[in-house]
Design a protein around this motif. Structure first.
Motif, PDB file in Angstrom:
ATOM      1  N   MET A   1       0.825  -1.183   0.000  1.00 52.70           N
ATOM      2  CA  MET A   1       0.000   0.000   0.000  1.00 52.70           C
ATOM      3  C   MET A   1       0.874   1.255   0.000  1.00 52.70           C
ATOM      4  N   GLY A   2       2.112   1.104   0.415  1.00 55.21           N
ATOM      5  CA  GLY A   2       3.006   2.252   0.444  1.00 55.21           C
ATOM      6  C   GLY A   2       3.300   2.833  -0.927  1.00 55.21           C
ATOM      7  N   ASP A   3       3.047   2.069  -1.986  1.00 53.70           N
ATOM      8  CA  ASP A   3       3.296   2.559  -3.340  1.00 53.70           C
ATOM      9  C   ASP A   3       2.255   3.567  -3.815  1.00 53.70           C
ATOM     10  N   ILE A   4       1.143   3.715  -3.082  1.00 52.81           N
ATOM     11  CA  ILE A   4       0.105   4.633  -3.546  1.00 52.81           C
ATOM     12  C   ILE A   4       0.449   6.093  -3.260  1.00 52.81           C
ATOM     13  N   PHE A  93      -1.217   9.331   4.108  1.00 49.80           N
ATOM     14  CA  PHE A  93      -0.626   9.084   2.803  1.00 49.80           C
ATOM     15  C   PHE A  93      -0.838  10.340   1.981  1.00 49.80           C
ATOM     16  N   SER A  94       0.245  10.919   1.482  1.00 52.46           N
ATOM     17  CA  SER A  94       0.160  12.185   0.768  1.00 52.46           C
ATOM     18  C   SER A  94       0.921  12.120  -0.546  1.00 52.46           C
ATOM     19  N   ASN A  95       0.661  13.098  -1.402  1.00 51.47           N
ATOM     20  CA  ASN A  95       1.284  13.136  -2.728  1.00 51.47           C
ATOM     21  C   ASN A  95       0.999  11.792  -3.424  1.00 51.47           C
ATOM     22  N   LEU A  96      -0.291  11.524  -3.600  1.00 49.77           N
ATOM     23  CA  LEU A  96      -0.770  10.228  -4.073  1.00 49.77           C
ATOM     24  C   LEU A  96      -0.375   9.939  -5.511  1.00 49.77           C
ATOM     25  N   ASN A  97      -0.116   8.679  -5.784  1.00 51.89           N
ATOM     26  CA  ASN A  97       0.215   8.198  -7.128  1.00 51.89           C
ATOM     27  C   ASN A  97      -0.993   7.607  -7.841  1.00 51.89           C
ATOM     28  N   ILE A  98      -2.140   7.588  -7.173  1.00 52.74           N
ATOM     29  CA  ILE A  98      -3.342   6.994  -7.750  1.00 52.74           C
ATOM     30  C   ILE A  98      -4.505   7.964  -7.596  1.00 52.74           C
ATOM     31  N   LEU A 106      -9.856   2.008  -1.548  1.00 52.68           N
ATOM     32  CA  LEU A 106      -8.902   0.901  -1.504  1.00 52.68           C
ATOM     33  C   LEU A 106      -8.292   0.756  -0.106  1.00 52.68           C
ATOM     34  N   CYS A 107      -7.880   1.869   0.490  1.00 54.55           N
ATOM     35  CA  CYS A 107      -7.316   1.830   1.852  1.00 54.55           C
ATOM     36  C   CYS A 107      -8.342   1.302   2.846  1.00 54.55           C
ATOM     37  N   TYR A 108      -9.564   1.805   2.748  1.00 53.58           N
ATOM     38  CA  TYR A 108     -10.609   1.383   3.673  1.00 53.58           C
ATOM     39  C   TYR A 108     -10.881  -0.117   3.548  1.00 53.58           C
ATOM     40  N   LYS A 109     -11.079  -0.592   2.333  1.00 57.82           N
ATOM     41  CA  LYS A 109     -11.382  -2.014   2.130  1.00 57.82           C
ATOM     42  C   LYS A 109     -10.191  -2.902   2.512  1.00 57.82           C
ATOM     43  N   THR A 110      -8.986  -2.455   2.225  1.00 53.35           N
ATOM     44  CA  THR A 110      -7.797  -3.240   2.563  1.00 53.35           C
ATOM     45  C   THR A 110      -7.645  -3.369   4.072  1.00 53.35           C
ATOM     46  N   LEU A 111      -7.754  -2.266   4.780  1.00 56.07           N
ATOM     47  CA  LEU A 111      -7.547  -2.294   6.228  1.00 56.07           C
ATOM     48  C   LEU A 111      -8.653  -3.029   6.957  1.00 56.07           C
ATOM     49  N   ASN A 112      -9.866  -2.891   6.507  1.00 59.01           N
ATOM     50  CA  ASN A 112     -10.972  -3.513   7.224  1.00 59.01           C
ATOM     51  C   ASN A 112     -11.153  -4.983   6.884  1.00 59.01           C
ATOM     52  N   GLY A 113     -10.305  -5.503   6.032  1.00 61.83           N
ATOM     53  CA  GLY A 113     -10.352  -6.934   5.758  1.00 61.83           C
ATOM     54  C   GLY A 113      -9.097  -7.655   6.211  1.00 61.83           C
ATOM     55  N   THR A 126       1.224  -0.649  12.953  1.00 64.05           N
ATOM     56  CA  THR A 126       2.256   0.361  12.754  1.00 64.05           C
ATOM     57  C   THR A 126       2.106   0.965  11.364  1.00 64.05           C
ATOM     58  N   GLY A 127       2.721   2.118  11.161  1.00 59.15           N
ATOM     59  CA  GLY A 127       2.732   2.730   9.843  1.00 59.15           C
ATOM     60  C   GLY A 127       3.417   1.840   8.826  1.00 59.15           C
ATOM     61  N   VAL A 128       4.470   1.150   9.263  1.00 55.43           N
ATOM     62  CA  VAL A 128       5.189   0.236   8.366  1.00 55.43           C
ATOM     63  C   VAL A 128       4.262  -0.900   7.941  1.00 55.43           C
ATOM     64  N   THR A 129       3.493  -1.443   8.885  1.00 51.17           N
ATOM     65  CA  THR A 129       2.551  -2.514   8.563  1.00 51.17           C
ATOM     66  C   THR A 129       1.533  -2.036   7.534  1.00 51.17           C
ATOM     67  N   ALA A 130       0.977  -0.848   7.752  1.00 51.40           N
ATOM     68  CA  ALA A 130      -0.012  -0.298   6.813  1.00 51.40           C
ATOM     69  C   ALA A 130       0.593  -0.134   5.425  1.00 51.40           C
ATOM     70  N   ARG A 131       1.817   0.374   5.354  1.00 49.88           N
ATOM     71  CA  ARG A 131       2.462   0.582   4.052  1.00 49.88           C
ATOM     72  C   ARG A 131       2.816  -0.741   3.360  1.00 49.88           C
ATOM     73  N   ASN A 132       2.951  -1.810   4.132  1.00 47.74           N
ATOM     74  CA  ASN A 132       3.356  -3.096   3.559  1.00 47.74           C
ATOM     75  C   ASN A 132       2.198  -3.999   3.137  1.00 47.74           C
ATOM     76  N   PHE A 133       0.949  -3.569   3.349  1.00 47.72           N
ATOM     77  CA  PHE A 133      -0.175  -4.370   2.872  1.00 47.72           C
ATOM     78  C   PHE A 133      -0.067  -4.537   1.366  1.00 47.72           C
ATOM     79  N   ILE A 134      -0.305  -5.743   0.888  1.00 43.87           N
ATOM     80  CA  ILE A 134      -0.267  -6.038  -0.545  1.00 43.87           C
ATOM     81  C   ILE A 134      -1.644  -5.724  -1.140  1.00 43.87           C
ATOM     82  N   ILE A 135      -1.663  -4.923  -2.179  1.00 43.97           N
ATOM     83  CA  ILE A 135      -2.908  -4.540  -2.848  1.00 43.97           C
ATOM     84  C   ILE A 135      -2.739  -4.659  -4.356  1.00 43.97           C
ATOM     85  N   LYS A 136      -3.859  -4.716  -5.053  1.00 44.22           N
ATOM     86  CA  LYS A 136      -3.845  -4.747  -6.515  1.00 44.22           C
ATOM     87  C   LYS A 136      -4.471  -3.452  -7.014  1.00 44.22           C
TER      88      LYS A 136
END
Length: 166
Positions: A1-4, A93-98, A106-113, A126-136
């Protein structure tokens, strides 16, 4: 998720006993300002001053950012079209790439699942955990835009129907 996003911000709380840190012009977002499932049109209850910002761990987050609660109220997500600061219970998350709407949903659905909370007294991620979630993510911006628009309008329609049935 950190790539967004290209930038990430934590938060902090100015001392509440120092009056000159408060009642300024910068919205200061706390977990209680967000409601699970309500991702937009968030109204802050408190504001901090420039003095409060400079004398705490709080950071000014640019407009068009996504804030994620990582501790008290973990999993709440909000999109902010205005600049703000947060308590330490957030990562932004700022300066978004998407596309912003797509990214918020996407963030809401990813975190709540996928929440696997850590900690003994205060559960969180942690912030690191949030950034490391795998998303499509669809590569094409127009696909992100269309999905984001669809989800936004569906969310508004659901809210309208809930309001009518009360």
């Amino acid at each position: 998720m950190g790539d967004i996003a290209n930038k990430f911000f934590g938060g902090g709380t100015p001392k509440t006993s120092v009056k000159k840190y408060w009642d300024g012009n910068l919205p200061w977002i706390q977990s209680s300002d967000l409601v699970v499932g309500k991702l937009f049109d968030i109204k802050p209850k408190k504001y901090i001053s420039e003095n409060g910002l400079n004398n705490s761990a709080s950071k000014q987050v640019p407009a068009n950012s996504i804030a994620i609660v990582t501790r008290v109220g973990v999993g709440k997500v909000g999109y902010f079209p205005y600049s703000y600061a947060t308590s330490q219970d957030f990562i932004s998350f700022s300066n978004l790439n998407i596309d912003t709407l797509f990214g918020t949903f996407l963030c809401y659905k990813t975190l709540n699942g996928n929440l696997n909370l850590q900690g003994s007294s205060i559960k969180g991620i942690t912030g690191v955990t949030a950034r490391n979630f795998i998303i499509k993510i669809p590569q094409q911006k127009y696909e992100q835009f269309n999905i984001g628009q669809f989800m936004y309008h569906a969310d508004k329609l659901i809210t309208l129907h809930q309001y009518k049935s009360q």
